[in-house]
Scaffold this motif. Structure first.
Motif, PDB file in Angstrom:
ATOM      1  N   ILE A 208       2.553 -20.593   8.014  1.00 38.18           N
ATOM      2  CA  ILE A 208       1.569 -19.646   8.191  1.00 38.18           C
ATOM      3  C   ILE A 208       1.488 -18.721   6.748  1.00 38.18           C
ATOM      4  CG2 ILE A 208       1.092 -17.544   9.232  1.00 38.18           C
ATOM      5  CD1 ILE A 208       0.264 -19.707  11.101  1.00 38.18           C
ATOM      6  N   ARG A 209       0.184 -18.662   6.427  1.00 32.24           N
ATOM      7  CA  ARG A 209      -0.162 -17.662   5.091  1.00 32.24           C
ATOM      8  C   ARG A 209      -1.604 -17.099   5.474  1.00 32.24           C
ATOM      9  NH1 ARG A 209      -0.973 -18.893  -1.306  1.00 32.24           N
ATOM     10  NH2 ARG A 209      -0.498 -16.616  -1.781  1.00 32.24           N
ATOM     11  N   PRO A 210      -1.692 -15.967   5.874  1.00 30.17           N
ATOM     12  CA  PRO A 210      -2.983 -15.499   6.310  1.00 30.17           C
ATOM     13  C   PRO A 210      -3.982 -15.540   5.064  1.00 30.17           C
ATOM     14  CG  PRO A 210      -1.258 -14.023   6.942  1.00 30.17           C
ATOM     15  CD  PRO A 210      -0.670 -15.111   6.183  1.00 30.17           C
ATOM     16  N   GLU A 211      -5.396 -15.474   5.444  1.00 30.95           N
ATOM     17  CA  GLU A 211      -6.166 -14.982   4.291  1.00 30.95           C
ATOM     18  C   GLU A 211      -6.097 -13.645   3.974  1.00 30.95           C
ATOM     19  OE1 GLU A 211      -9.629 -17.930   4.038  1.00 30.95           O
ATOM     20  OE2 GLU A 211      -9.751 -17.145   6.091  1.00 30.95           O
ATOM     21  N   SER A 212      -6.750 -13.480   2.782  1.00 30.67           N
ATOM     22  CA  SER A 212      -6.618 -11.852   2.467  1.00 30.67           C
ATOM     23  C   SER A 212      -7.439 -11.155   3.441  1.00 30.67           C
ATOM     24  CB  SER A 212      -7.337 -11.703   0.981  1.00 30.67           C
ATOM     25  OG  SER A 212      -6.844 -12.685   0.060  1.00 30.67           O
ATOM     26  N   PRO A 213      -6.814  -9.877   3.623  1.00 31.50           N
ATOM     27  CA  PRO A 213      -7.512  -8.911   4.705  1.00 31.50           C
ATOM     28  C   PRO A 213      -8.659  -8.302   4.020  1.00 31.50           C
ATOM     29  CG  PRO A 213      -5.676  -7.910   3.530  1.00 31.50           C
ATOM     30  CD  PRO A 213      -5.613  -9.372   3.068  1.00 31.50           C
ATOM     31  N   LYS A 214      -9.140  -7.385   4.791  1.00 28.15           N
ATOM     32  CA  LYS A 214     -10.431  -6.625   4.408  1.00 28.15           C
ATOM     33  C   LYS A 214     -10.096  -5.170   4.183  1.00 28.15           C
ATOM     34  CE  LYS A 214     -15.173  -5.391   5.845  1.00 28.15           C
ATOM     35  NZ  LYS A 214     -16.088  -5.650   6.889  1.00 28.15           N
ATOM     36  N   ILE A 215     -10.342  -4.506   3.062  1.00 32.19           N
ATOM     37  CA  ILE A 215     -10.123  -2.930   3.088  1.00 32.19           C
ATOM     38  C   ILE A 215     -11.464  -2.481   3.651  1.00 32.19           C
ATOM     39  CG2 ILE A 215      -9.916  -1.035   1.610  1.00 32.19           C
ATOM     40  CD1 ILE A 215      -8.977  -2.982  -0.441  1.00 32.19           C
ATOM     41  N   VAL A 216     -11.450  -1.813   4.808  1.00 32.73           N
ATOM     42  CA  VAL A 216     -12.559  -1.160   5.515  1.00 32.73           C
ATOM     43  C   VAL A 216     -12.821   0.171   5.009  1.00 32.73           C
ATOM     44  CG1 VAL A 216     -13.284  -0.284   7.688  1.00 32.73           C
ATOM     45  CG2 VAL A 216     -11.738  -2.286   7.619  1.00 32.73           C
ATOM     46  N   GLN A 217     -11.918   1.041   4.635  1.00 31.32           N
ATOM     47  CA  GLN A 217     -12.352   2.223   3.772  1.00 31.32           C
ATOM     48  C   GLN A 217     -11.245   3.013   3.370  1.00 31.32           C
ATOM     49  OE1 GLN A 217     -14.573   4.895   6.245  1.00 31.32           O
ATOM     50  NE2 GLN A 217     -12.516   5.629   7.470  1.00 31.32           N
ATOM     51  N   CYS A 218     -11.292   3.956   2.523  1.00 34.77           N
ATOM     52  CA  CYS A 218     -10.174   4.812   1.904  1.00 34.77           C
ATOM     53  C   CYS A 218     -10.735   6.374   2.299  1.00 34.77           C
ATOM     54  CB  CYS A 218      -9.859   4.732   0.488  1.00 34.77           C
ATOM     55  SG  CYS A 218      -9.529   2.944   0.150  1.00 34.77           S
ATOM     56  N   GLN A 219     -10.125   7.077   3.103  1.00 38.67           N
ATOM     57  CA  GLN A 219     -10.589   8.246   3.393  1.00 38.67           C
ATOM     58  C   GLN A 219      -9.564   9.364   2.947  1.00 38.67           C
ATOM     59  OE1 GLN A 219     -11.713   8.702   7.399  1.00 38.67           O
ATOM     60  NE2 GLN A 219     -12.902  10.437   7.129  1.00 38.67           N
ATOM     61  N   GLU A 220      -9.893  10.529   2.544  1.00 35.79           N
ATOM     62  CA  GLU A 220      -8.881  11.690   1.923  1.00 35.79           C
ATOM     63  C   GLU A 220      -8.513  12.100   3.058  1.00 35.79           C
ATOM     64  OE1 GLU A 220     -10.917  14.324  -0.576  1.00 35.79           O
ATOM     65  OE2 GLU A 220     -10.982  12.960  -2.291  1.00 35.79           O
ATOM     66  N   VAL A 221      -7.183  12.433   3.108  1.00 36.75           N
ATOM     67  CA  VAL A 221      -6.305  13.149   4.093  1.00 36.75           C
ATOM     68  C   VAL A 221      -5.591  14.245   3.485  1.00 36.75           C
ATOM     69  CG1 VAL A 221      -4.845  13.358   6.128  1.00 36.75           C
ATOM     70  CG2 VAL A 221      -6.506  11.086   5.939  1.00 36.75           C
ATOM     71  N   GLY A 222      -6.011  15.436   3.220  1.00 39.83           N
ATOM     72  CA  GLY A 222      -5.240  16.314   2.484  1.00 39.83           C
ATOM     73  C   GLY A 222      -5.249  15.930   0.998  1.00 39.83           C
ATOM     74  N   HIS A 223      -4.060  15.596   0.492  1.00 43.94           N
ATOM     75  CA  HIS A 223      -3.889  15.218  -0.961  1.00 43.94           C
ATOM     76  C   HIS A 223      -3.457  13.869  -1.074  1.00 43.94           C
ATOM     77  CE1 HIS A 223      -3.875  18.994  -3.080  1.00 43.94           C
ATOM     78  NE2 HIS A 223      -3.039  19.708  -1.886  1.00 43.94           N
ATOM     79  N   GLN A 224      -3.765  12.818   0.146  1.00 45.18           N
ATOM     80  CA  GLN A 224      -3.440  11.486   0.286  1.00 45.18           C
ATOM     81  C   GLN A 224      -4.838  10.783   0.540  1.00 45.18           C
ATOM     82  OE1 GLN A 224       0.038  11.798   3.298  1.00 45.18           O
ATOM     83  NE2 GLN A 224       1.070  10.771   1.786  1.00 45.18           N
ATOM     84  N   LEU A 225      -4.755   9.494   0.608  1.00 42.73           N
ATOM     85  CA  LEU A 225      -5.675   8.699   1.050  1.00 42.73           C
ATOM     86  C   LEU A 225      -5.346   7.721   2.058  1.00 42.73           C
ATOM     87  CD1 LEU A 225      -7.202   7.042  -2.207  1.00 42.73           C
ATOM     88  CD2 LEU A 225      -8.486   8.755  -0.784  1.00 42.73           C
ATOM     89  N   ASN A 226      -5.931   7.725   3.153  1.00 42.24           N
ATOM     90  CA  ASN A 226      -5.803   6.921   4.345  1.00 42.24           C
ATOM     91  C   ASN A 226      -6.459   5.547   4.220  1.00 42.24           C
ATOM     92  OD1 ASN A 226      -4.769   5.790   6.745  1.00 42.24           O
ATOM     93  ND2 ASN A 226      -6.291   7.116   7.992  1.00 42.24           N
ATOM     94  N   VAL A 227      -5.799   4.649   3.864  1.00 42.98           N
ATOM     95  CA  VAL A 227      -6.434   3.157   3.732  1.00 42.98           C
ATOM     96  C   VAL A 227      -6.496   2.429   5.017  1.00 42.98           C
ATOM     97  CG1 VAL A 227      -6.372   1.126   2.404  1.00 42.98           C
ATOM     98  CG2 VAL A 227      -5.454   3.050   1.345  1.00 42.98           C
ATOM     99  N   SER A 228      -7.930   2.027   5.409  1.00 46.82           N
ATOM    100  CA  SER A 228      -8.053   1.479   6.827  1.00 46.82           C
ATOM    101  C   SER A 228      -8.026   0.013   6.361  1.00 46.82           C
ATOM    102  CB  SER A 228      -9.090   1.944   7.545  1.00 46.82           C
ATOM    103  OG  SER A 228      -9.023   3.064   7.774  1.00 46.82           O
TER     104      SER A 228
END
Length: 323
Positions: A208-228
């Motif tokens: 098994i080796r998955p294909e590359s995933p998809k970056i849905v969005q990057c959203q600011e949460v305070g001083h961080q980014l939440n990567v979906s």
């Protein structure tokens, strides 16, 4: 087409096939070792004496052989004369066989590699050696034990110049069966009347080796980014059962260093990022990285109706993309 032109076409076609190695697997191949004697029997319903003819590999000229008996003994001390042996009655070909050298190459096992994008019903195999003109693969005991009812997948039209041979195979394993059932893949390859045979067994989870995933969005949460992140469309469902884990690589704006994180929450002060995935339970091979995504600098005006801080990388090449 005149008879003369037809004859010229046949000769040229035969010459091209022989000059560049066999591009097919002969129906009646006789595999021989590097020393010994092999007996050929004219397999025909006709009776009486016959004439034997030999066409060497890489040639189109028929060479008459001594003897008119229906059995022909071919003896040799080192490598036999490889090519097509045929028996004739007058101008009628009664039977033929191709003498092929069984090389038993120890490299053959490393030439075959298989990968699966998911736990679905298909996977890909790659025969990496480029010095072969015909390759075929088969699944199961019928092929590994060389039974006549093996369903071979041939290499015709599947060769990629300079890249070996690619194959897509299907299996009938269910997700519950794959945990206890090994897959058997047999590979046969030929070139210049030289034959190689190898096989591999593995569990589906091993390749098994998955294909590359998809970056849905990057959203600011305070001083961080939440990567979906979402799995590739080819990944098995339900995703709650076939779980993936992800890694995020990002470049810090402060010092330009590349940092890898397993958390979806990463620092906000980064210039770009990319992600990859692997199967969470069996720890499969990592997927390829996604393309880099730029991350807008904090305080940069947002695009209209957009909360996504990640933007596709521009087409110009970035030295950091080399890895």
């Amino acid at each position: 087409m005149t008879p003369l032109l037809s004859w010229i076409f046949v000769v040229l076609w035969t010459f091209l096939q022989l000059a560049h190695g066999l591009t097919f697997f002969p129906d009646n191949a006789v595999f021989v070792a590097k020393a010994g004697t092999v007996s050929l029997t004219c397999d025909s319903a006709t009776t009486g004496n016959v004439n034997w003819v030999f066409i060497p590999h890489g040639d189109v000229q028929k060479i008459p052989l001594k003897g008119t008996e229906r059995r022909l003994e071919v003896a040799y001390e080192d490598t036999p004369e490889l090519g097509e042996y045929s028996c004739w009655s007058g101008e009628t070909k009664l039977w033929s066989a191709h003498l092929v050298l069984d090389a038993q190459d120890t490299r053959a096992d490393s030439m075959l590699n298989c990968r699966a994008k998911s736990y679905n019903c298909s996977f890909n195999c790659h025969w990496s050696a480029t010095d072969y003109t015909a390759v075929r693969l088969g699944l199961g005991k019928d092929c590994s034990e060389n039974r006549k009812n093996c369903s071979w997948i041939t290499s015709s039209s599947q060769q990629h110049p300079g890249q070996g041979f690619m194959f897509e195979l299907s299996n009938s394993l269910t997700p519950s069966m794959e945990e206890t059932t090994r897959i058997e893949v047999t590979a046969e390859a030929m070139n210049d009347y030289i034959f190689h045979r190898t096989y591999k067994t593995f569990f589906l989870r091993d390749i098994i080796r998955p294909e590359s995933p998809k970056i849905v969005q990057c959203q600011e949460v305070g001083h961080q980014l939440n990567v979906s992140i979402e799995p590739a469309a080819s990944w098995s469902k339900p995703h709650s059962y076939f779980k993936l884990e992800h890694e995020i690589e990002y470049v810090s704006r402060h010092n330009g260093k590349n940092i890898i994180s397993e958390s979806h929450l990463i620092p906000r002060e980064i210039s770009k990022l990319r992600v990859r995935s692997r199967e969470a339970v069996v720890r499969s091979k990592w997927s390829e990285w996604t393309p880099w995504r730029h991350v807008r600098k904090p305080g940069t005006p947002k695009k209209r109706n957009s909360k996504n801080k990640c933007q596709p990388q521009r087409r110009n090449k970035d030295p950091l993309e080399q890895n």
